[in-house]
Design a protein around this motif. Structure first.
Motif, PDB file in Angstrom:
ATOM      1  N   LEU A 142       4.540   2.728   1.894  1.00 11.77           N
ATOM      2  CA  LEU A 142       4.921   4.096   1.561  1.00 11.77           C
ATOM      3  C   LEU A 142       3.783   5.025   1.937  1.00 11.77           C
ATOM      4  N   ALA A 143       4.117   6.183   2.494  1.00 13.63           N
ATOM      5  CA  ALA A 143       3.106   7.202   2.797  1.00 13.63           C
ATOM      6  C   ALA A 143       3.618   8.543   2.292  1.00 13.63           C
ATOM      7  N   ILE A 144       2.760   9.252   1.555  1.00 16.45           N
ATOM      8  CA  ILE A 144       3.120  10.542   0.970  1.00 16.45           C
ATOM      9  C   ILE A 144       2.131  11.590   1.455  1.00 16.45           C
ATOM     10  N   VAL A 154       0.829  -1.208   0.000  1.00 16.67           N
ATOM     11  CA  VAL A 154       0.000   0.000   0.000  1.00 16.67           C
ATOM     12  C   VAL A 154       0.864   1.259   0.000  1.00 16.67           C
ATOM     13  N   ALA A 155       0.455   2.229  -0.810  1.00 14.13           N
ATOM     14  CA  ALA A 155       0.995   3.587  -0.757  1.00 14.13           C
ATOM     15  C   ALA A 155      -0.144   4.507  -0.338  1.00 14.13           C
ATOM     16  N   LEU A 198       0.498  13.618   8.302  1.00 13.56           N
ATOM     17  CA  LEU A 198       1.228  12.355   8.215  1.00 13.56           C
ATOM     18  C   LEU A 198       2.284  12.252   9.307  1.00 13.56           C
ATOM     19  N   SER A 199       2.994  13.340   9.571  1.00 14.19           N
ATOM     20  CA  SER A 199       4.031  13.296  10.602  1.00 14.19           C
ATOM     21  C   SER A 199       3.444  12.978  11.973  1.00 14.19           C
ATOM     22  N   HIS A 200       2.224  13.455  12.231  1.00 11.64           N
ATOM     23  CA  HIS A 200       1.561  13.147  13.503  1.00 11.64           C
ATOM     24  C   HIS A 200       1.025  11.714  13.516  1.00 11.64           C
ATOM     25  N   ARG A 248       8.184   3.769   4.699  1.00  6.82           N
ATOM     26  CA  ARG A 248       8.868   4.985   4.291  1.00  6.82           C
ATOM     27  C   ARG A 248       7.869   6.135   4.238  1.00  6.82           C
ATOM     28  N   ALA A 249       8.369   7.361   4.399  1.00 11.94           N
ATOM     29  CA  ALA A 249       7.498   8.532   4.381  1.00 11.94           C
ATOM     30  C   ALA A 249       8.070   9.601   3.460  1.00 11.94           C
TER      31      ALA A 249
END
Length: 234
Positions: free
Chosen positions: A74-76, A10-11, A85-87, A96-97
């Protein structure tokens, strides 16, 4: 929510303020072609998501976490979506971010902006995002303009005001997972000096020359090239 591709790799894609999942209309298929199931979320008060005049960062994080049932590979996140996203990282646990054109400037120390002023700003920004006005932006396609204008028309000002009033920012520390910052060049948000500071913290930082804040609009190949380079570097 929008989905492209299939499978368990998943992304997760998180849009910015006044946007929607549809802003990934090119990035999602590009990731699907690379073997991901790309899932783009609508944040509260955006796209198809419910409005909430009592919104907080926790509510936005809940919205992001709720769309995946396994840690994404992956997270964008773009702009506001990068902050959300950072929280969400401790709960998401992505492999990965990627953070797009966001400075991670830390907590605000200036005077608090009133709800009335925020409402005026967001209302003006929403009104300005018409197809006709967006069409003047260099390199944007007709579809880019259409999806952004549609997202702005559905954007809920009161939800955004509540989030802004409740959130004071947070200090960015060394990344907990391999992390990439992709900035426009030049960028209104991530200066060359800030880029060097983020690199010193442990972020990879790469630029896309000529791109605007929505970095992949008109520069999809360059954006995906940066992503491919980083993913290939391990």
């Amino acid at each position: 929510m929008r989905t492209w591709g299939s499978g368990d790799r998943v992304a997760l894609l998180v849009h910015g303020m006044l946007g929607a999942a549809s802003q990934y209309h090119e990035v999602g298929p590009a990731l699907a072609a690379r073997g991901y199931r790309a899932v783009a979320v609508d944040l509260p008060g955006h796209g198809d998501a419910p409005r909430d005049p009592g919104a907080t960062m926790d509510l936005f994080v809940d919205a992001v976490v709720s769309v995946v049932d396994t840690p994404p590979a992956l997270a964008i996140g773009h702009s506001l979506g990068a902050i959300v996203l950072s929280h969400a990282l401790p709960r998401l646990r992505p492999g990965r971010a990627v953070y797009v054109d966001v400075p991670f400037a830390g907590p605000s120390t200036g005077p608090r902006v009133s709800a009335a002023e925020l409402r005026e700003r967001f209302t003006a920004s929403r009104a300005a995002r018409t197809v006709e006005r967006l069409a003047t932006r260099p390199d944007w396609s007709a579809e880019d303009c259409r999806v952004e204008a549609e997202a702005a028309a559905r954007f809920d000002v009161d939800t955004a005001v509540a989030l802004e009033r409740s959130y004071v920012g947070h200090a960015v520390e060394r990344p907990a997972v391999p992390s990439l910052v992709v900035r426009a060049d030049p960028s209104r948000y991530v200066s060359p000096e800030r880029a060097r500071e983020l690199e010193e913290m442990g972020f990879w930082v790469r630029s896309v020359p000529g791109a605007g804040h929505s970095v992949w609009y008109g520069h999809l190949d360059e954006f995906m090239g940066v992503l491919d380079e980083w993913l290939g570097a391990g």
